[in-house]
Write a protein that holds these residues in place. Structure first.
Motif, short mmCIF file in Angstrom:
data_model
loop_
_atom_site.label_atom_id
_atom_site.label_comp_id
_atom_site.label_asym_id
_atom_site.label_seq_id
_atom_site.Cartn_x
_atom_site.Cartn_y
_atom_site.Cartn_z
N GLN A 195 0.84 -1.20 0.00
CA GLN A 195 0.00 0.00 0.00
C GLN A 195 0.88 1.25 0.00
OE1 GLN A 195 -3.56 -0.50 0.02
NE2 GLN A 195 -2.87 -2.62 -0.33
N PRO A 196 0.36 2.39 -0.49
CA PRO A 196 -0.95 2.61 -1.10
C PRO A 196 -0.98 2.18 -2.55
CG PRO A 196 0.26 4.65 -1.10
CD PRO A 196 1.14 3.65 -0.39
N LEU A 197 -2.17 2.20 -3.15
CA LEU A 197 -2.35 1.72 -4.50
C LEU A 197 -2.70 2.85 -5.46
CD1 LEU A 197 -4.59 -1.44 -3.83
CD2 LEU A 197 -2.08 -1.28 -3.83
N ASP B 176 -11.92 0.99 -1.84
CA ASP B 176 -11.65 1.54 -0.51
C ASP B 176 -12.83 2.31 0.06
OD1 ASP B 176 -11.22 3.33 -2.68
OD2 ASP B 176 -10.13 4.71 -1.37
N PRO C 84 -8.19 -1.63 1.07
CA PRO C 84 -6.92 -1.05 0.59
C PRO C 84 -6.93 0.47 0.71
CG PRO C 84 -8.30 -1.64 -1.27
CD PRO C 84 -9.00 -2.16 -0.03
N ARG C 85 -5.77 1.04 0.57
CA ARG C 85 -5.63 2.50 0.58
C ARG C 85 -5.30 2.94 -0.85
NH1 ARG C 85 -1.28 6.01 2.38
NH2 ARG C 85 -0.11 4.16 2.97
N VAL C 86 -6.18 3.72 -1.44
CA VAL C 86 -6.06 4.12 -2.84
C VAL C 86 -5.78 5.61 -2.93
CG1 VAL C 86 -7.19 4.18 -5.10
CG2 VAL C 86 -7.64 2.28 -3.53
N VAL C 87 -4.72 5.99 -3.66
CA VAL C 87 -4.35 7.40 -3.76
C VAL C 87 -4.48 7.94 -5.18
CG1 VAL C 87 -2.80 7.32 -1.77
CG2 VAL C 87 -1.90 6.77 -4.05
N ARG D 107 -6.73 7.05 -9.12
CA ARG D 107 -7.66 6.19 -9.86
C ARG D 107 -7.78 6.70 -11.28
NH1 ARG D 107 -10.70 4.92 -4.93
NH2 ARG D 107 -10.26 6.68 -3.56
N ALA E 298 3.32 4.94 -5.17
CA ALA E 298 2.20 4.03 -4.98
C ALA E 298 2.40 2.80 -5.86
CB ALA E 298 0.88 4.72 -5.34
N THR E 299 1.79 1.69 -5.45
CA THR E 299 1.85 0.45 -6.23
C THR E 299 0.83 0.52 -7.36
OG1 THR E 299 2.52 -0.84 -4.29
CG2 THR E 299 1.57 -2.06 -6.15
#
Length: 311
Positions: free
Chosen positions: A109-111, A127, A159-162, A164, A232-233
């Motif tokens: 994380q984050p994604l 998320d 998950p933690r999404v930063v 999109r 981020a991943t």
């Protein structure tokens, strides 16, 4: 496979036990030489049941009674045909996040999420939704995505999404009533719970829209992926998309996505992507193969209602 066989298979494998209305309707179309003749005038990719039925519903036609459907579709065929030629099936089922969640939650994380064939991008918010796997709850709030899980321990957290991004030939905008009407028309008639879920998910997306990029999943993917934050991943993912893509383009896409940094999650119908021999799938309807970086991890149901881990 002939068009009649396609509709018969749709009735038997996809609609049976899931939508009695569409099972009856697809079975009727499969035997109707008049309809098969009309559909033959369309490109093969435009003859699919979900597209035909969705367009009729969008235009206000009846689907519960095959005879009434036939009368409406025959009388309005020029308008139906015109819509089918310019539209594609863009079912955007947020419930699919329930089968993606175990993989997404386990990644570093984050994604940074990049969905290809994303429609309106409702699956870019894993998320923000809450989940229920039997007695196991993850998160709070609406919508609640319910999923039967077999052979796995569901994740403890979302998950933690930063970041999109939505890559689609024709991305839909949830702030546009016409686009939302098309999404609604693609929901199968009896599925009121999915219709309510669409409304709740669309409200979340409208409040914090993703990056919407019109483009091809092969040609335009590297440039969009390069915009993801470096800290981020990156996760490129797709569900029920590649069956619409010609086989050579699937091969090219696979080469492109595997060459990117980060991870690749595919959730596609059995047979769409090549895998080593798999164990027998669960019985009782259509299944998808969920894979991480080209390795199958689970069987899933098309709308995210069930996941069975492959040991």
């Amino acid at each position: 496979m002939t068009t009649g066989e396609t509709y018969a298979e749709f009735a038997a494998r996809e609609a049976r036990g899931v939508s009695p209305v569409y099972e009856r309707l697809a079975s009727a179309v499969a035997r109707d030489e008049g309809f098969l003749g009309l559909l033959a005038g369309l490109p093969a990719a435009k003859r699919q049941p979900n597209l035909f039925f969705g367009v009729v519903r969008l235009l206000g036609g009846p689907v519960a009674d095959p005879a009434a459907f036939r009368d409406f579709a025959t009388a309005h065929w020029p308008k139906i045909e015109a819509e089918m030629r310019v539209r594609i099936t863009q079912t955007n089922e947020a419930g699919r996040c329930a089968v993606l969640l175990p993989l997404l939650a386990a990644l570093p994380q984050p994604l940074a999420l990049l969905e290809v064939g994303a429609s309106a991008g409702l699956c870019l918010y894993p998320d923000r939704y809450s989940y229920r796997y039997g007695d196991h709850a993850v998160g709070t709030g609406e919508p609640v995505l319910t999923c039967a899980a077999h052979g796995l321990v569901p994740p403890a957290e979302r998950p933690r999404v930063v970041w999109r991004a939505d890559l689609d030939l024709n991305p839909l905008n949830v702030t546009d009533p016409a686009d939302v009407a098309w999404l609604d028309a693609l929901i199968w008639p009896e599925h009121d719970h999915r219709r309510a879920r669409l409304g709740a998910a669309a409200a979340i997306a409208a409040a914090d829209p993703p990056l919407l990029v019109p483009g091809d999943l092969g040609d335009d993917l590297p440039a969009l992926a390069a915009q993801a934050p470096a800290d981020a991943t990156l996760v490129v993912f797709h569900t029920s998309v590649l069956h619409l893509v010609p086989a050579p383009r699937r091969t090219a896409f696979t080469a492109t996505v595997t060459g990117l940094p980060g991870h690749w999650i595919a959730n596609e119908s059995l047979g769409v992507l090549p895998y080593d021999p798999l164990p027998p799938p669960p019985t009782g309807g259509s299944v998808h193969v969920l894979a991480l970086d080209g390795r199958p991890t689970a069987w899933t149901r098309p709308h995210g209602q069930e996941i069975t881990w492959i040991s």
